[in-house]
Design an enzyme around this catalytic site. Structure first.
Site, PDB file in Angstrom:
ATOM      1  CE  LYS A  20      -4.043   2.176   0.436  1.00 55.24           C
ATOM      2  NZ  LYS A  20      -3.563   2.760  -0.736  1.00 55.24           N
ATOM      3  CE  LYS A  42       3.212   7.226   6.160  1.00 59.55           C
ATOM      4  NZ  LYS A  42       2.897   8.135   5.372  1.00 59.55           N
ATOM      5  CE  LYS A  51       5.352   7.357  -0.869  1.00 58.67           C
ATOM      6  NZ  LYS A  51       4.478   7.505   0.051  1.00 58.67           N
ATOM      7  CB  THR A  89      -3.066  13.525   6.203  1.00 61.84           C
ATOM      8  OG1 THR A  89      -3.381  12.327   4.927  1.00 61.84           O
ATOM      9  CG2 THR A  89      -1.422  13.462   6.619  1.00 61.84           C
ATOM     10  CG  ASN A  95      -3.967  18.685  -0.649  1.00 61.69           C
ATOM     11  OD1 ASN A  95      -4.709  19.779  -0.795  1.00 61.69           O
ATOM     12  ND2 ASN A  95      -3.868  18.179  -1.862  1.00 61.69           N
ATOM     13  CB  SER A 108      -6.128   4.712   2.239  1.00 58.45           C
ATOM     14  OG  SER A 108      -5.691   5.761   1.312  1.00 58.45           O
TER      15      SER A 108
HETATM   16  N1  GLU Z   1       0.803   9.107   0.245  1.00 58.24           N
HETATM   17  C1  GLU Z   1       0.126   8.895   1.586  1.00 58.24           C
HETATM   18  C2  GLU Z   1       1.427   8.424   2.624  1.00 58.24           C
HETATM   19  O1  GLU Z   1       2.219   8.818   2.340  1.00 58.24           O
HETATM   20  C3  GLU Z   1      -1.055   8.049   1.491  1.00 58.24           C
HETATM   21  C4  GLU Z   1      -0.887   6.649   1.149  1.00 58.24           C
HETATM   22  C5  GLU Z   1      -2.293   5.627   1.155  1.00 58.24           C
HETATM   23  O2  GLU Z   1      -3.348   6.322   1.412  1.00 58.24           O
HETATM   24  O3  GLU Z   1      -1.914   4.755   0.731  1.00 58.24           O
HETATM   25  O4  GLU Z   1       1.055   7.955   3.723  1.00 58.24           O
END
Ligand code: GLU
Length: 403
Positions: free
Chosen positions: A65, A89, A101, A185, A216, A342
């Site tokens: 993810k 994370k 990523k 976030t 954002n 998410s």
């Molecule tokens: N890009 C965001 C992060 O770094 C969200 C990732 C997601 O929702 O999968 O946490």
């Protein structure tokens, strides 16, 4: 040092903290990494080849993810490092996902809307064979938004001849997104700030906050913290920073941005460096990487640093801050609200039941508070190592149970 080396060092140190160094080889490199080079038709009729990547660091705790970024800085090492941090994370947030990523090396400013749409679709085609609702679920990241996610979902669905909303998250609410994802976030980080204020019995009206950024992620944090009565004494955006001793109201900042294109047209103009060095209860770096370094760490006067941005503090600065007694809520914990919602979006897509915003935010609050409690219980030299240790305990357990 490269970001990948940093991420690997983070893992090694944390494994040492929990006496599980033997798992380093397993977690050092991503499980899968692909580079794609794909053609996109430009408005001029000419075809250009773009380079993209997708790194799946781990699927031990669930489908990989993580976001997709569009930036000229995108490169193999960075994407690998960012996918490693996503694994950590998701584990800190205790959601059933691994880490990934992706990105495309492009300056999005140089593209028209139609070109961005074609680029998004071609990139998804190029990585389609490695993603999927049970394999790897992308999302927005730097310079990509819910709109890009809708384009990408459509493209993937067209190719698989079935509607697949669960292949990607961070979609618009109108196109299978989750209510509350846009503010997740910022709110997630703000819930942790609120928890600290309560635990420490701090007087809300007297509690001061400086926020770097008003995008954002950071703006919703300002909105929430203002709504519960904290004093937002400084904010910034790409045009500069501003200070007010008596504090800004969120509505006032939004209005100013609408009228002048920037939040820093009200209040007293200060520099970004001055914002970081203010004597405040909470400093929230919410925009750029590596702003707190060994150069300025000694001058930081905040009681707590809550990292909404990814990687705002360098490892050298961490040590200095720990010695000074500055408390840090590290990025993998503080900004995990985004990926947590998410996850809720993915659950809603797969069950077909869509939740009201109140339910999403209440679940988010409980999850953030629990993750913060788990973090507080851990012991390590720095706060960042504490968060990594919590994550790695869970990741190692997920592996060991199958050994
Ligand atoms: N890009 C965001 C992060 O770094 C969200 C990732 C997601 O929702 O999968 O946490």
């Amino acid at each position: 040092m490269s970001e990948l080396k940093d991420a690997q060092k983070n893992i090694l140190e944390a494994l040492k903290t929990i006496n599980k160094e033997e798992y380093y080889e397993l977690l050092k490199e991503p499980e899968k990494f692909i580079e794609v080079n794909f053609p996109v038709e430009m408005d001029s009729g000419e075809t250009k080849i773009f380079k993209g990547f997708r790194s799946q660091h781990s699927t031990l705790r669930g489908p990989a993810k993580g976001g997709i970024r569009f930036s000229l800085n995108v490169n193999e090492e960075e994407v690998k490092a960012l996918s490693t941090w996503m694994t950590l994370k998701c584990a800190v947030a205790d959601i059933p996902f691994g880490g990934a990523k992706g990105g495309v090396k492009v300056d999005p400013e140089s593209l028209s809307d139609a070109e961005e749409k074609r680029l998004s679709k071609r990139y998804i085609d190029a990585i389609a064979e490695v993603i999927g609702p049970d394999r790897d679920v992308p999302a927005p990241d730097m310079n990509t938004t819910s709109r890009h996610m809708a384009w990408m979902m459509d493209e993937y669905s067209e190719d698989s001849r079935e509607l697949e909303p669960g292949v990607i998250t961070g979609k618009p609410v109108e196109a299978f997104g989750s209510k509350g994802r846009a503010e997740a976030t910022g709110y997630g980080a703000a819930y942790i700030v609120e928890k600290i204020v309560e635990e420490k019995d701090m007087e809300k009206e007297e509690t001061t906050v400086a926020v770097q950024g008003f995008g954002n992620a950071a703006a919703p944090a300002v909105e929430y913290l203002d709504s519960i009565g904290l004093k937002i004494v400084a904010v910034s955006d790409s045009s500069g920073a501003t200070y007010s001793e008596k504090g800004f109201k969120y509505g006032q900042l939004v209005e100013c941005r609408e009228e002048n294109g920037s939040v820093c047209k009200i209040g007293e103009k200060i520099t970004n460096e001055e914002l970081l060095e203010l004597e405040v209860d909470f400093l929230i770096p919410g925009a750029i990487q590596e702003v707190i370094t060994e150069e300025n760490a000694e001058n930081i006067k905040a009681g707590h640093i809550v990292e909404i941005a990814n990687g705002p503090t360098t490892l050298e600065a961490d040590k200095i801050l720990a010695e000074k007694g500055v408390k840090i809520v590290p990025d993998i914990l503080a900004n995990s609200g985004g990926v947590t919602v998410s996850y809720y979006e993915w659950v809603q897509n797969r069950t077909g039941e869509y939740w009201p915003k109140e339910k999403v935010l209440e679940k988010l609050r409980q999850n953030m508070t629990q993750a913060y409690k788990d973090f507080q219980k851990e012991e390590a030299e720095t706060d960042r190592e504490k968060a990594y240790a919590v994550a790695l305990r869970k990741i190692v357990e997920a592996y060991k149970i199958r050994e």
